[in-house]
Write a protein that holds these residues in place. Structure first.
Motif, PDB file in Angstrom:
ATOM      1  N   LYS A  83      42.296  34.466  37.018  1.00 20.80           N
ATOM      2  CA  LYS A  83      42.218  33.019  36.798  1.00 20.80           C
ATOM      3  C   LYS A  83      42.020  32.270  38.114  1.00 20.80           C
ATOM      4  O   LYS A  83      41.171  31.366  38.218  1.00 20.80           O
ATOM      5  N   ILE A  86      38.440  32.786  39.446  1.00 22.06           N
ATOM      6  CA  ILE A  86      37.436  32.015  38.705  1.00 22.06           C
ATOM      7  C   ILE A  86      37.522  30.539  39.085  1.00 22.06           C
ATOM      8  O   ILE A  86      36.487  29.874  39.296  1.00 22.06           O
ATOM      9  N   GLU A  87      38.732  30.005  39.194  1.00 23.28           N
ATOM     10  CA  GLU A  87      38.899  28.594  39.558  1.00 23.28           C
ATOM     11  C   GLU A  87      38.357  28.323  40.959  1.00 23.28           C
ATOM     12  O   GLU A  87      37.707  27.295  41.193  1.00 23.28           O
ATOM     13  N   THR A 140      41.405  33.234  30.882  1.00 18.57           N
ATOM     14  CA  THR A 140      40.567  32.040  30.738  1.00 18.57           C
ATOM     15  C   THR A 140      40.972  31.157  29.557  1.00 18.57           C
ATOM     16  O   THR A 140      40.225  30.252  29.177  1.00 18.57           O
ATOM     17  N   ILE A 143      41.430  27.662  31.117  1.00 16.08           N
ATOM     18  CA  ILE A 143      40.666  27.373  32.325  1.00 16.08           C
ATOM     19  C   ILE A 143      39.615  26.307  32.044  1.00 16.08           C
ATOM     20  O   ILE A 143      39.096  26.211  30.931  1.00 16.08           O
TER      21      ILE A 143
END
Length: 324
Positions: A83, A86-87, A140, A143
């Motif tokens: 997470k 990806i952020e 996700t 997210i």
């Protein structure tokens, strides 16, 4: 610290080895930061491990892939880590699409461009055997991706599968069973509402196509570059193997592949004991659904070929000695 650098280099090495065969080029400097242009990010710079680029098959554009390369042990591949990665990539991508600094360093074309993100997660101890898709869904759930951003996540098993495609391409080329790379590329069908903008004999494997369940590598005879000499089909390890073969045969027929090529070879890097039997069964049943003359052509045309599985593996100390 030195060991950490060597471990991080593993993802960089394998990503370069894979993308070389997929028609991707490296643009700009590697392992450099570029300026953050969003005050809400609360940082001065964003990382750019590497930026790849390729020509879009169905668009008159050059796609740039901003990559975050991760080399994780089994115990580090967790939802929270995924997470966060990806952020962070989402923020980097947002700034890359606006940054004059990024554009100056990584855009080497006057053609229109796309900018997309890729999170590349290499398992450096080869111990990860969990369901990565389930982990991805958990990571996700809540997210938020900025509008316009497109991010692809390539997990450990997919990386191993892609490495096996590349290994087999090298093996076939070494045996002279495949022409030089200038006569090879990935297959994309002509479609009524989507024209191919570039040389169909040299098309790349796009980031979207990497997510597919099979990938078709086409090659031409050196003296007949406008004609497809053969197709090598790579299929992932999926459930419903028998049905997947039938789907593949339908796809090949729909786009006139079976009518226009001399040879179709099917390779499955993660094959099972039942794979050949399922292939033969699916082909036999498929022959019964087409006319007799066409059915006679199928058996000598399409072949399943077993390949030995390759597992990419690196040693931290060995990587540290490479530049000495």
């Amino acid at each position: 610290m030195a060991e950490t650098v060597n471990i991080s280099s593993m993802a960089e090495i394998i990503s370069k080895e894979i993308t070389t065969h997929f028609g991707w080029s490296i643009y700009g400097p590697r392992n450099e930061n570029f300026s953050c242009v969003e005050q809400s990010h609360n940082r001065k710079t964003h990382p750019a491990d590497v930026v790849f680029a390729y020509a879009e098959p169905y668009e008159d554009k050059i796609t740039h892939i901003l990559c975050d390369l991760k080399s994780y042990s089994k115990n580090s591949i967790k939802p929270l880590e995924l997470k966060k990665a990806i952020e962070n990539l989402n923020e980097s991508l947002t700034c890359a699409r606006k940054s004059i600094d990024w554009n100056k360093n990584y855009v080497h074309t006057s053609d229109p461009i796309n900018i997309k993100g890729m999170l590349f997660i290499f398992n450096n101890d080869n111990q990860y055997d969990s369901d990565f898709f389930e982990l991805f869904k958990k990571a996700t759930e809540k997210i938020v991706i900025d509008k316009g951003n497109v991010i692809s996540v390539i997990g450990p098993k997919k990386i191993c599968y892609l490495a096996n495609i590349c290994s087999n391409i090298e093996r076939l080329r070494g045996k002279k069973d495949l022409p030089d790379e200038e006569f090879c590329g990935f297959f994309y069908p002509e479609q009524p509402i989507r024209n191919i903008y570039h040389d169909p004999a040299r098309l790349p494997l796009t980031i979207e196509q990497i997510g597919g369940s099979f990938h078709i590598y086409r090659y031409s005879e050196p003296k007949e570059t406008n004609t497809i000499g053969g197709l090598d089909v790579y299929m992932e390890d999926k459930e419903n193997e028998f049905e997947n073969f039938q789907h593949l045969f339908d796809y090949l027929r729909k786009y006139n592949c079976l009518q226009s090529v001399n040879k179709v070879r099917i390779f499955i890097p993660f094959s099972k004991e039942t794979t050949r039997n399922n292939f033969q069964k699916a082909l036999k049943i498929y022959e019964q659904t087409v006319d007799e003359n066409f059915a006679k052509k199928l058996n000598p045309l399409i072949n399943y070929e077993h390949i030995n599985r390759v597992v990419p593996h690196f040693f931290s100390k060995e990587i540290g000695l490479r530049n000495e």
